[in-house]
Design a protein around this motif. Sequence first.
Motif, PDB file in Angstrom:
ATOM      1  N   UNK A  35       0.618  -1.164  -0.063  1.00  0.00           N
ATOM      2  CA  UNK A  35       0.035   0.104  -0.071  1.00  0.00           C
ATOM      3  C   UNK A  35       0.860   1.183  -0.082  1.00  0.00           C
ATOM      4  N   UNK A  36       2.159   1.015   0.341  1.00  0.00           N
ATOM      5  CA  UNK A  36       2.888   2.301  -0.070  1.00  0.00           C
ATOM      6  C   UNK A  36       2.969   2.617  -1.577  1.00  0.00           C
ATOM      7  N   UNK A  37       2.490   1.753  -2.618  1.00  0.00           N
ATOM      8  CA  UNK A  37       2.690   2.039  -4.091  1.00  0.00           C
ATOM      9  C   UNK A  37       1.330   2.366  -4.273  1.00  0.00           C
ATOM     10  N   UNK A  38       1.030   3.000  -5.471  1.00  0.00           N
ATOM     11  CA  UNK A  38      -0.406   3.088  -6.102  1.00  0.00           C
ATOM     12  C   UNK A  38      -0.124   2.715  -7.576  1.00  0.00           C
ATOM     13  N   UNK A  39      -0.967   1.921  -7.995  1.00  0.00           N
ATOM     14  CA  UNK A  39      -1.163   1.553  -9.675  1.00  0.00           C
ATOM     15  C   UNK A  39      -2.024   2.498 -10.290  1.00  0.00           C
ATOM     16  N   UNK A  40      -1.467   2.924 -11.489  1.00  0.00           N
ATOM     17  CA  UNK A  40      -2.372   3.783 -12.132  1.00  0.00           C
ATOM     18  C   UNK A  40      -2.762   3.314 -13.710  1.00  0.00           C
ATOM     19  N   UNK A  41      -3.596   3.597 -14.273  1.00  0.00           N
ATOM     20  CA  UNK A  41      -3.750   3.405 -15.690  1.00  0.00           C
ATOM     21  C   UNK A  41      -4.327   4.457 -16.356  1.00  0.00           C
ATOM     22  N   UNK A  42      -3.807   4.721 -17.574  1.00  0.00           N
ATOM     23  CA  UNK A  42      -4.418   5.618 -18.421  1.00  0.00           C
ATOM     24  C   UNK A  42      -4.455   5.429 -19.691  1.00  0.00           C
ATOM     25  N   UNK A  43      -5.533   5.980 -20.297  1.00  0.00           N
ATOM     26  CA  UNK A  43      -5.892   5.896 -21.691  1.00  0.00           C
ATOM     27  C   UNK A  43      -5.039   6.988 -22.443  1.00  0.00           C
ATOM     28  N   UNK A  44      -3.931   6.717 -22.906  1.00  0.00           N
ATOM     29  CA  UNK A  44      -3.103   7.951 -23.522  1.00  0.00           C
ATOM     30  C   UNK A  44      -2.872   7.603 -25.000  1.00  0.00           C
ATOM     31  N   UNK A  45      -2.618   8.616 -25.926  1.00  0.00           N
ATOM     32  CA  UNK A  45      -2.079   8.386 -27.169  1.00  0.00           C
ATOM     33  C   UNK A  45      -0.803   9.177 -27.007  1.00  0.00           C
ATOM     34  N   UNK A  46       0.123   8.624 -27.041  1.00  0.00           N
ATOM     35  CA  UNK A  46       1.621   9.339 -27.084  1.00  0.00           C
ATOM     36  C   UNK A  46       2.181   9.627 -28.232  1.00  0.00           C
ATOM     37  N   UNK A  47       2.381  11.293 -28.190  1.00  0.00           N
ATOM     38  CA  UNK A  47       2.531  11.709 -29.511  1.00  0.00           C
ATOM     39  C   UNK A  47       4.206  12.055 -29.442  1.00  0.00           C
ATOM     40  N   UNK A  48       4.746  11.741 -30.598  1.00  0.00           N
ATOM     41  CA  UNK A  48       6.434  12.063 -30.531  1.00  0.00           C
ATOM     42  C   UNK A  48       6.764  13.214 -31.127  1.00  0.00           C
ATOM     43  N   UNK A  49       7.723  13.994 -30.242  1.00  0.00           N
ATOM     44  CA  UNK A  49       8.109  15.273 -31.029  1.00  0.00           C
ATOM     45  C   UNK A  49       9.624  14.920 -31.745  1.00  0.00           C
ATOM     46  N   UNK A  50      10.059  15.758 -32.571  1.00  0.00           N
ATOM     47  CA  UNK A  50      11.340  15.738 -33.140  1.00  0.00           C
ATOM     48  C   UNK A  50      12.465  15.220 -31.847  1.00  0.00           C
ATOM     49  N   UNK A  51      13.192  14.109 -32.295  1.00  0.00           N
ATOM     50  CA  UNK A  51      14.239  13.626 -31.258  1.00  0.00           C
ATOM     51  C   UNK A  51      13.788  12.854 -30.146  1.00  0.00           C
ATOM     52  N   UNK A  52      12.402  12.379 -30.341  1.00  0.00           N
ATOM     53  CA  UNK A  52      11.969  11.626 -29.154  1.00  0.00           C
ATOM     54  C   UNK A  52      11.781  10.249 -29.591  1.00  0.00           C
ATOM     55  N   UNK A  53      11.620   9.191 -28.787  1.00  0.00           N
ATOM     56  CA  UNK A  53      11.347   7.894 -28.959  1.00  0.00           C
ATOM     57  C   UNK A  53      10.252   7.417 -28.022  1.00  0.00           C
TER      58      UNK A  53
ATOM     59  N   UNK B  61      13.799  11.130 -24.698  1.00  0.00           N
ATOM     60  CA  UNK B  61      14.507  11.811 -25.717  1.00  0.00           C
ATOM     61  C   UNK B  61      15.807  11.429 -25.933  1.00  0.00           C
ATOM     62  N   UNK B  62      15.980  10.179 -25.389  1.00  0.00           N
ATOM     63  CA  UNK B  62      17.120   9.363 -25.782  1.00  0.00           C
ATOM     64  C   UNK B  62      18.395   9.513 -24.671  1.00  0.00           C
ATOM     65  N   UNK B  63      18.251  10.667 -23.883  1.00  0.00           N
ATOM     66  CA  UNK B  63      19.418  11.057 -22.884  1.00  0.00           C
ATOM     67  C   UNK B  63      19.436   9.715 -21.973  1.00  0.00           C
ATOM     68  N   UNK B  64      20.731   9.238 -21.991  1.00  0.00           N
ATOM     69  CA  UNK B  64      21.172   8.205 -21.005  1.00  0.00           C
ATOM     70  C   UNK B  64      20.779   7.217 -21.249  1.00  0.00           C
ATOM     71  N   UNK B  65      20.266   6.956 -22.429  1.00  0.00           N
ATOM     72  CA  UNK B  65      19.786   5.354 -22.878  1.00  0.00           C
ATOM     73  C   UNK B  65      21.168   4.814 -23.671  1.00  0.00           C
ATOM     74  N   UNK B  66      21.355   3.414 -23.465  1.00  0.00           N
ATOM     75  CA  UNK B  66      22.272   2.782 -24.143  1.00  0.00           C
ATOM     76  C   UNK B  66      21.509   1.636 -24.833  1.00  0.00           C
ATOM     77  N   UNK B  67      22.236   1.446 -26.014  1.00  0.00           N
ATOM     78  CA  UNK B  67      21.577   0.087 -26.823  1.00  0.00           C
ATOM     79  C   UNK B  67      22.123  -1.062 -26.153  1.00  0.00           C
ATOM     80  N   UNK B  68      21.105  -1.970 -26.313  1.00  0.00           N
ATOM     81  CA  UNK B  68      21.618  -3.388 -25.767  1.00  0.00           C
ATOM     82  C   UNK B  68      21.442  -4.360 -26.701  1.00  0.00           C
ATOM     83  N   UNK B  69      22.148  -5.505 -26.954  1.00  0.00           N
ATOM     84  CA  UNK B  69      22.065  -6.529 -28.024  1.00  0.00           C
ATOM     85  C   UNK B  69      21.657  -7.880 -27.199  1.00  0.00           C
TER      86      UNK B  69
END
Length: 332
Positions: A18-36, A104-112
């Motif tokens: 109960x220290x945590x709360x679960x949420x759900x949203x119906x969201x369409x995520x729109x990407x701006x230039x530079x985002x993923x 925005x990709x910052x701090x992400x590393x590709x993994x294989x």
Amino acid sequence: MIKSIVLKKRPEGQPIVSDFEFKSEDLELELKEGELLLETSYVSVDPYLRGRMSDAKSYIPPFELNQPIQSGVIAKVIDSKNDDFKEGDYVSGMLDWKTKQVSNGEGLLKVDGNIAPLSAYLGILGMTGLTAYCGLMQIGKPKSGETLVVSGAAGAVGSVVGQIGKILGLRVIGIAGSDEKVELLKSKFGFDEGINYKTTKNMAAAIKEAAPKGVDIYFDNVGGPISDAVLFNINRFARLVICGAISVYNNTELPTGLSVQPFLVKNSALMQGFIVSNYAEIFPEAISELSKWLKEDKLTYSETIVEGFDNIPYAFIDLFVGKNKGKMVVKI
Ligand code: NDP
């Protein structure tokens, strides 16, 4: 539908669901230039997250209430307007406990996933492998023939520390919380001896018996009375590598214990805490050594994989009762 888990209440003592709360949203995520757009594949749960759930000052800011918790995550790129990442890539990074999110990709590393299973990038080839390597090599300074004691030995960090000790020619003794874990230390990870701290009455005597020449390096993942017992067995110029103190993370009052100074003075011993990010400059060396040992079958690893996004808080809570062997990971 996008699910997320936020910190609802700062835990008092042992964290509870109960220290945590679960949420759900119906969201369409729109990407701006530079985002993923990322879809979460694996989530790492780690003891240090407990510290961030409190609002005490630390080396990393606390989580904010009603905001998603963050930890190490492996995610799949499902849409991209960022030239560095394409659809179908897998990445690792510090991300929110969400089923989908925009970055925005910052701090992400590709993994294989062809080089190693994706979950390994959260463990042996990720933060816990780096912690084991950097702490042992930089502070422990192991030398062949020495004796190494590891607490939390059957966990993600501890199981790697002990194996590196064996690769480097040390006598290695692991301390863990069940007979099954002690057996695993010897049969799978090649430790010389194991001690079950839950059934051993006199830990100092048990360590003495397992380490007749005394302890040159203590890699401490747990703190508390287990670590006190090790102090009675340290050698001259011993190195005490203070990686974690899970036995006191849920304490509501400052723990009292043995006074360490006389042990350190008498033995000219070094006790040093560290945070893995202190050693960022040697991460490439560490990953290259760990990968080499994995390829050569000198190193192996265990994972406890819990399935399902909704089980993330349960997996986290279970770390504090030792339900995991090796790295605790949640597969989404
Ligand atoms: P583990 O995989 O080792 O999981 C935690 C383990 O701790 C449990 O499986 C349990 O094993 C043991 N444990 C739980 N409660 C107690 C207790 N009261 N007394 C003794 N042992 C206990 O986690 P990690 O490998 O991810 O982390 C290990 C330690 O390293 C933690 O303290 C963590 O905070 C620290 N750490 C530090 C980092 C740094 O940069 N300094 C980075 C990463 C981790 P058992 O069944 O044996 O009790």
